[in-house]
Write an enzyme that holds these catalytic residues in place. Structure first.
Site, short mmCIF file in Angstrom:
data_model
loop_
_atom_site.label_atom_id
_atom_site.label_comp_id
_atom_site.label_asym_id
_atom_site.label_seq_id
_atom_site.Cartn_x
_atom_site.Cartn_y
_atom_site.Cartn_z
CE1 TYR C 179 0.78 -1.43 4.45
CE2 TYR C 179 0.75 0.95 4.38
CZ TYR C 179 0.91 -0.29 5.11
OH TYR C 179 1.65 -0.04 6.34
CG ASP C 182 0.45 11.16 0.85
OD1 ASP C 182 1.67 10.66 0.25
OD2 ASP C 182 -0.21 11.77 0.14
CD GLN C 219 7.65 -1.90 7.86
OE1 GLN C 219 8.51 -1.20 8.53
NE2 GLN C 219 6.40 -1.08 8.14
CB SER C 257 -0.39 5.22 12.19
OG SER C 257 0.68 4.65 11.88
#
Lengths: 283, 283, 283, 283, 283
Positions: C179, C182, C219, C257
């Site tokens: 995904y 921003d 990741q 986040s």
């Protein structure tokens, strides 16, 4: 109080339900369609005539359908060439209407560009406020069996009284304006956090404007929460399309519209009866 | 405190994890499909019958699939003609189901317009709050081996107890309403910055409304964070589609929905069992 | 101070650059593709076999490509049927990979629905803070030749040390989650106006969560400012797809986040090695 | 004063125009095109060779066009395969270039996915501030004939001095980065309500960063207010594409970018000269 | 007062209608069309000549149409190749024009990409303010029969006086710039909640800028509330396209534009008269 704060939540009446009593009627489907002109024009005149005959036959039946009428309008602009409005008794009947059109030979020359699914709805703000207060004064607990029975009673009486508005005839006017809308749920301005009395006041003022246009425009509101991508659909019918602009512009200065209304696309059509379909399609 | 400020972060319980305990069950795929009617109608009656026979055979198998059922519904409006809902034991089984459908002859006459991937989920707000507090009182440090073991214990017990809700049967009701949703992360109103006790309170009030509709509507919540473009998917099943509207409208006045819920597109379908597929497709 | 104001700009350290030291590695291209099943299924079994043989031969080579590997995954849902992930030494090599695929016979049966262009990136927040402070204490003026030399020195050492993370192997796990995202630049909450020490603190807390998942998920962060429509791309690889959901859900409560992350579409795939391509395509 | 209020409007200089003096040069059109590879590959080698010969002949002419050059770049990712950048003396010449390409045989194998129309522009913030103040001190009324004459004088001198930047050569670098952008007009942060001196200060700081990259990147700003859907287009040319990322990332922390810049899609290409077109297209 | 609060609602004049008197004239349709060049170029020269002859004959008639003219412009960029602007006496005449074009053989080679439906409109802010005040001073109740008669009187006189602006000739200039726009209804900045005197003041200042460009640009404003997806359409005609940019840029610093204007897509065209259509289409 800060100008951007939310109105105070209704602390005095905290136990009253915030949702207004609402009654529902006809199931409604709008279908916006584009004619595939190049393929259509490539057909022979005879093929076109036969295809139109079949389609206008079905449309004529649907215009007079006893459990809820349909009507066709030619759209202005690129959003489509035709808009079909269907009123029916149920979603199943809408589905049948949709399928019946999809099986027409004419549908091979149409693309459905968009659609809208809703149910004719009347929001009973004044009645809700009065009923909720009365029941509270009588000490009846919201959602208790007694409360539910009283509410069902009010709704049944209203449904009876409003039957012609819940299951409307297709208005005979020449022009149609359709658009979907939401009530704003912004971070600072949130319709769903206003106390019911404040919502009732704003809706009442809003209704006052509509009343002045009553002779010129016929309005049908349908609810689509849970059914489609906006919360309501609005159909306006009039014999002069300028009335759409004047009414909606005037309403835009209302508090309920200025602050709390969000609008989707607008569709404007000119009635195209079953008998005019051939003309429109150049047969 | 200013009306638009965020609620205070939970300073007293700063060491407690903010994420609620969550248990997962069936993998879920929704597929929205449009019939290419023109091409379909151009086939001979015999071809159509053979193609439907193959497709309804596969759908019938999937309806009874032992590791999770599938169901088809005919959609209302232009968003598609069919929606398929698949419950399975894993993403791999969902992928197999997708491929199996893609290989059907019928798929040459279908376009997949959109889809949704998620996993049935239960958010254990009350249990989380209690567990986190108990562990804190016992002085167990979050994410320590001891803490992890206690948490895993709670989850295992809950998974066991909730098994029928985590791996649900396909509800038998006639109508389906599906929509995806997010919790708002606005600049002033941010769900993910509310303390857990406040989130628990709001979710509890929200659940109270659902409870009143328990006899009329079956709800399945699936989580899609990391899987699809919204955070959750909601499936409602009922025998009267008006219930979708009433339930969602009433909930919209809840604090958790009014302030913190953002909604995607709504899809409404009418069940179309394997045996009804031919009828729907005009065979 | 008002709750919605921006954090104070770092007045004490006003001359320190706000941009963190950043090092870059492999060029990355994600390609999402849809199989045109109808056309594909219309081919003879032999044609399909030949086409798959050519394609899986090229994919097998790319999987082992010495200047950066490629991998294919079958996507779940309508966003596509295949996602290809390419790691390379340069944009030129990515362009060659893209062209090589476009020239495959199989590409006549694929539509590229979307793509993402980025460069593997490590943001050195802790190192930046330390370096900038040290240089300031030594009285070295930012962007002076001496400053530039010291910075280049730090970067060179970090690039050397981080080489395996900058030019990663393709992780071997079965599931992929990709995904773009921003950092928020809202009117009231703006990541790019936070002082570096505050950004470092939030990124550090964020990293702490990731660390707990280190054994379960791999990741890879790539930067796309100036290259594509979001600022970063995130690839997660795992052997259990539920881990994607748990990790991302837990992180969503992080300040960085919850407040500052905006997400694009999510893509979830199941590894489809060169040798499995024929199976997937029904050969 | 509240942190989210707009900066004060420039009350002392209320009669000074807020718009900076601006000079314009070349008309610019960007065309993003996708190759229809399947159809293209279906041609015979000879047909492809002839089509490429015609197209590269026209592109070679355009590359050397005396009233403004064109250049082609191969795009990375799905946004297109080719981007053409045209500098011309007028919109009429751009239209001619567009038509000339549309009439190429190659255009039967290209789809134009998007485009951007603009005019090379230099905003003279420092000169404006100085000129407006000087004229005010001399008591010359804005927009009076005398004021207009003085302004026209300044503009004429600047146009003369800036000619090479207003009508630039096509930079020779290998990589292109193009993106459109707006200045924010938010409810709380609004570029167009900042006093000119504040805008000048922020633009100056912004320019300071650009200056440090002067040897590595060539920037051409074009204005598109009234011409296309964003306010400005930015073209960056460099021999190392990482420079695009570093420059734009560093600038994002600038006040003028962090708070007031909104970005559209980013397009990254690798130069594809007339002589390389055949290679790219596999001839 | 807080800088982000809404201006006070006009409490002293609470009974005055907030909507300005507005008069309407020509019905307007913009049609943006793309040429299907590949199919068009595949025709024989003779076929193309015949098709153009038919189309330019119809366009020539429409250019001189006595109840409102049409004009064609070639568009720059990918938004389309042609834009047609139609002024007519009614929506029915617009629909006829649309149908007449759809039935041209040339339409088989055109795709309508978008469109815009509106009505030429003059908002009479100064007259409204004066009239509403006068009637209030005379004690005439808004919307009473007497009030309505007085208002209708004002409107009739204004319609008479403004006839040439309400039903304009097609301006003869070479370049067209068209864009739709809204007035902002933000949570903190809401045009529809400003008192009329404040709106009048801002519109007046806005008009002052336009006046300075009167010799260079011809502006036609049309209203589309209730008709299309934005509230207004703006057509600018000029002989130098740079004037579009300068005028709109200068206006963007106006309070009414800086704070309250939201813009849609911009379309720029070069006049393509009936006699030039063949040239444009390469006949």
């Amino acid at each position: 109080m800060s100008a951007i704060s939310n109105p105070p939540t209704n602390t005095a009446a905290v136990s009253l339900p915030p949702v207004p009593l609402t009654i529902e009627g006809a199931s409604v489907l709008h279908q916006m369609m584009r004619v595939r002109w190049t393929a259509w024009k490539a057909l022979s005149a005879q093929d076109r005539a036969e295809i139109v005959a079949e389609a206008s036959g079905v449309l004529a039946e649907m215009e007079k359908n006893s459990s809820g009428a349909s009507a066709a309008f030619s759209l202005l602009g690129h959003k489509g060439d035709l808009i079909l409005v269907h009123f029916r008794r149920s979603f199943d009947e809408l589905s049948q209407a949709e399928l019946r059109l999809a099986r027409l030979k004419l549908s091979d020359y149409l693309d459905t560009t968009t659609s809208y699914l809703s149910v004719v709805e009347l929001g009973l703000y004044e009645s809700s406020l009065k009923t909720y207060k009365t029941l509270a004064e009588r000490g009846i607990v919201p959602f208790s069996p007694e409360w539910n029975a009283e509410i069902e009673d009010v709704l049944a009486r209203q449904r009876e009284a409003m039957m012609p508005r819940l299951f409307p005839e297709m208005p005979p006017h020449k022009y149609l304006c359709f658009y979907p809308m939401d009530r704003r749920r912004g971070e600072a301005k949130n319709w769903y956090q206003l106390p019911m009395a404040e919502r009732q006041r704003q809706m009442h003022e809003h209704g006052m404007i509509g009343r002045r246009y009553a002779g010129e425009v016929k309005q049908i509101i349908s609810g689509s929460i849970g059914f489609d991508d906006w919360e309501w659909g609005v159909d306006l019918f009039a014999d002069d399309p300028l009335v759409f602009k004047r009414l909606i512009y005037e309403m835009r200065f209302d508090e309920v519209s200025a602050v709390y209304a969000l609008f989707g696309s607008f569709y404007v059509g000119i009635r195209c009866g079953a008998g005019e379909l051939g003309d429109y399609l150049g047969v």
